[in-house]
Design a protein around this motif. Structure first.
Motif, PDB file in Angstrom:
ATOM      1  N   THR A   9       0.812  -1.220   0.000  1.00 54.21           N
ATOM      2  CA  THR A   9       0.000   0.000   0.000  1.00 54.21           C
ATOM      3  C   THR A   9       0.848   1.273   0.000  1.00 54.21           C
ATOM      4  O   THR A   9       0.306   2.365  -0.078  1.00 54.21           O
ATOM      5  N   SER A  10       2.181   1.132   0.035  1.00 55.34           N
ATOM      6  CA  SER A  10       3.046   2.309   0.001  1.00 55.34           C
ATOM      7  C   SER A  10       3.294   2.743  -1.442  1.00 55.34           C
ATOM      8  O   SER A  10       2.894   2.064  -2.392  1.00 55.34           O
ATOM      9  N   GLU A  11       4.000   3.861  -1.605  1.00 56.80           N
ATOM     10  CA  GLU A  11       4.336   4.346  -2.947  1.00 56.80           C
ATOM     11  C   GLU A  11       5.249   3.374  -3.685  1.00 56.80           C
ATOM     12  O   GLU A  11       5.259   3.336  -4.912  1.00 56.80           O
ATOM     13  N   SER A  12       6.014   2.578  -2.958  1.00 57.08           N
ATOM     14  CA  SER A  12       6.941   1.620  -3.571  1.00 57.08           C
ATOM     15  C   SER A  12       6.210   0.533  -4.352  1.00 57.08           C
ATOM     16  O   SER A  12       6.723   0.027  -5.339  1.00 57.08           O
ATOM     17  N   GLN A  13       5.049   0.159  -3.882  1.00 57.55           N
ATOM     18  CA  GLN A  13       4.226  -0.881  -4.499  1.00 57.55           C
ATOM     19  C   GLN A  13       5.023  -2.158  -4.779  1.00 57.55           C
ATOM     20  O   GLN A  13       5.045  -2.669  -5.889  1.00 57.55           O
ATOM     21  N   LEU A  14       5.674  -2.670  -3.749  1.00 60.02           N
ATOM     22  CA  LEU A  14       6.452  -3.897  -3.854  1.00 60.02           C
ATOM     23  C   LEU A  14       5.552  -5.080  -3.512  1.00 60.02           C
ATOM     24  O   LEU A  14       5.485  -5.536  -2.385  1.00 60.02           O
ATOM     25  N   HIS A  15       4.861  -5.576  -4.513  1.00 63.18           N
ATOM     26  CA  HIS A  15       3.880  -6.649  -4.334  1.00 63.18           C
ATOM     27  C   HIS A  15       4.578  -8.010  -4.327  1.00 63.18           C
ATOM     28  O   HIS A  15       5.601  -8.197  -4.982  1.00 63.18           O
ATOM     29  N   PHE A  16       3.966  -8.949  -3.597  1.00 58.88           N
ATOM     30  CA  PHE A  16       4.512 -10.310  -3.576  1.00 58.88           C
ATOM     31  C   PHE A  16       3.396 -11.311  -3.318  1.00 58.88           C
ATOM     32  O   PHE A  16       2.306 -10.946  -2.893  1.00 58.88           O
ATOM     33  N   SER A  17       3.703 -12.581  -3.593  1.00 59.54           N
ATOM     34  CA  SER A  17       2.738 -13.663  -3.372  1.00 59.54           C
ATOM     35  C   SER A  17       3.384 -14.771  -2.560  1.00 59.54           C
ATOM     36  O   SER A  17       4.577 -15.051  -2.703  1.00 59.54           O
ATOM     37  N   MET A  18       2.572 -15.401  -1.712  1.00 63.93           N
ATOM     38  CA  MET A  18       3.007 -16.568  -0.960  1.00 63.93           C
ATOM     39  C   MET A  18       2.093 -17.727  -1.349  1.00 63.93           C
ATOM     40  O   MET A  18       0.879 -17.607  -1.268  1.00 63.93           O
ATOM     41  N   LEU A  19       2.699 -18.801  -1.782  1.00 61.89           N
ATOM     42  CA  LEU A  19       1.950 -19.951  -2.276  1.00 61.89           C
ATOM     43  C   LEU A  19       1.801 -21.015  -1.200  1.00 61.89           C
ATOM     44  O   LEU A  19       2.562 -21.066  -0.232  1.00 61.89           O
ATOM     45  N   GLN A  20       0.817 -21.862  -1.382  1.00 58.19           N
ATOM     46  CA  GLN A  20       0.467 -22.916  -0.426  1.00 58.19           C
ATOM     47  C   GLN A  20       1.656 -23.823  -0.108  1.00 58.19           C
ATOM     48  O   GLN A  20       1.817 -24.265   1.021  1.00 58.19           O
ATOM     49  N   ASP A  21       2.518 -24.088  -1.090  1.00 57.02           N
ATOM     50  CA  ASP A  21       3.624 -25.023  -0.898  1.00 57.02           C
ATOM     51  C   ASP A  21       4.849 -24.420  -0.213  1.00 57.02           C
ATOM     52  O   ASP A  21       5.887 -25.059  -0.100  1.00 57.02           O
ATOM     53  N   GLY A  22       4.744 -23.164   0.260  1.00 62.91           N
ATOM     54  CA  GLY A  22       5.860 -22.534   0.951  1.00 62.91           C
ATOM     55  C   GLY A  22       6.785 -21.737   0.051  1.00 62.91           C
ATOM     56  O   GLY A  22       7.749 -21.149   0.525  1.00 62.91           O
ATOM     57  N   THR A  23       6.495 -21.716  -1.241  1.00 62.44           N
ATOM     58  CA  THR A  23       7.289 -20.877  -2.134  1.00 62.44           C
ATOM     59  C   THR A  23       6.683 -19.475  -2.159  1.00 62.44           C
ATOM     60  O   THR A  23       5.521 -19.275  -1.826  1.00 62.44           O
ATOM     61  N   ALA A  24       7.511 -18.528  -2.552  1.00 60.09           N
ATOM     62  CA  ALA A  24       7.066 -17.141  -2.626  1.00 60.09           C
ATOM     63  C   ALA A  24       7.594 -16.542  -3.926  1.00 60.09           C
ATOM     64  O   ALA A  24       8.523 -17.077  -4.533  1.00 60.09           O
ATOM     65  N   ARG A  25       6.998 -15.445  -4.338  1.00 60.44           N
ATOM     66  CA  ARG A  25       7.490 -14.770  -5.539  1.00 60.44           C
ATOM     67  C   ARG A  25       7.251 -13.274  -5.422  1.00 60.44           C
ATOM     68  O   ARG A  25       6.309 -12.819  -4.773  1.00 60.44           O
ATOM     69  N   SER A  26       8.150 -12.537  -6.042  1.00 56.35           N
ATOM     70  CA  SER A  26       8.011 -11.090  -6.154  1.00 56.35           C
ATOM     71  C   SER A  26       7.152 -10.836  -7.375  1.00 56.35           C
ATOM     72  O   SER A  26       7.439 -11.353  -8.452  1.00 56.35           O
ATOM     73  N   ASP A  27       6.109 -10.056  -7.237  1.00 58.40           N
ATOM     74  CA  ASP A  27       5.202  -9.855  -8.357  1.00 58.40           C
ATOM     75  C   ASP A  27       5.613  -8.710  -9.276  1.00 58.40           C
ATOM     76  O   ASP A  27       5.204  -8.682 -10.427  1.00 58.40           O
ATOM     77  N   ASN A  28       6.417  -7.767  -8.792  1.00 59.52           N
ATOM     78  CA  ASN A  28       6.834  -6.671  -9.665  1.00 59.52           C
ATOM     79  C   ASN A  28       8.199  -6.107  -9.271  1.00 59.52           C
ATOM     80  O   ASN A  28       8.455  -4.936  -9.442  1.00 59.52           O
ATOM     81  N   MET A  29       9.061  -6.961  -8.746  1.00 56.59           N
ATOM     82  CA  MET A  29      10.410  -6.542  -8.368  1.00 56.59           C
ATOM     83  C   MET A  29      11.414  -7.323  -9.211  1.00 56.59           C
ATOM     84  O   MET A  29      11.418  -8.543  -9.182  1.00 56.59           O
ATOM     85  N   ALA A  30      12.256  -6.618  -9.945  1.00 56.03           N
ATOM     86  CA  ALA A  30      13.213  -7.279 -10.834  1.00 56.03           C
ATOM     87  C   ALA A  30      14.495  -7.699 -10.118  1.00 56.03           C
ATOM     88  O   ALA A  30      15.128  -8.682 -10.504  1.00 56.03           O
TER      89      ALA A  30
END
Length: 136
Positions: A54-75
């Motif tokens: 919700t900040s100006e940075s907008q660093l979105h991420f996802s956490m998956l059921q199997d314990g893996t995670a991913r950055s949705d818009n961070m290179a």
């Protein structure tokens, strides 16, 4: 007869003392791990999904059921895994900036967790997220 009753009373008191010791040991263990007895454990299922910064940075991420995670818009900052320890969210992160890479773990105190809102804190820094709703 009196001896038998006294013996049973003594055994009962010893049993109560052992239960109390066990309870105290558990409380010490929780405090050692950084948890207060009044804290509830985190509902991991609520963490699963995509979270919008919700900040100006907008660093979105996802956490998956199997314990893996991913950055949705961070290179350059790639989330790889997630886990919960007590009331802390631990993210395994790979940083690939400036031609080199490193893997580290970031630890955040979970301050708020609902079906729609997540607030994480690292020291004095607090980060707010809302859950991305899937349109049906």
């Amino acid at each position: 007869m009196t001896r038998t009753i006294l013996g049973l009373l003594l055994m009962g008191l010893i049993s109560l003392g052992a239960c109390k010791e066990n309870k105290n040991t558990e409380e010490k263990k929780l405090k050692k791990e950084g948890l207060e007895k009044s804290e509830t454990l985190v509902n991991k299922q609520l963490l699963v999904g995509s979270w919008l910064d919700t900040s100006e940075s907008q660093l979105h991420f996802s956490m998956l059921q199997d314990g893996t995670a991913r950055s949705d818009n961070m290179a350059t900052l790639l989330y790889q895994k997630w886990r919960v320890e007590g009331s802390k969210l631990i993210l395994t992160v790979k940083s690939i900036g400036n031609g080199s890479s490193s893997i580290d773990e970031e630890s955040y105190e979970i301050k708020t967790l609902t079906e729609e809102k997540l607030v994480l804190q690292n020291g004095d820094y607090s980060m707010g997220y809302t859950k991305k709703m899937i349109k049906e």
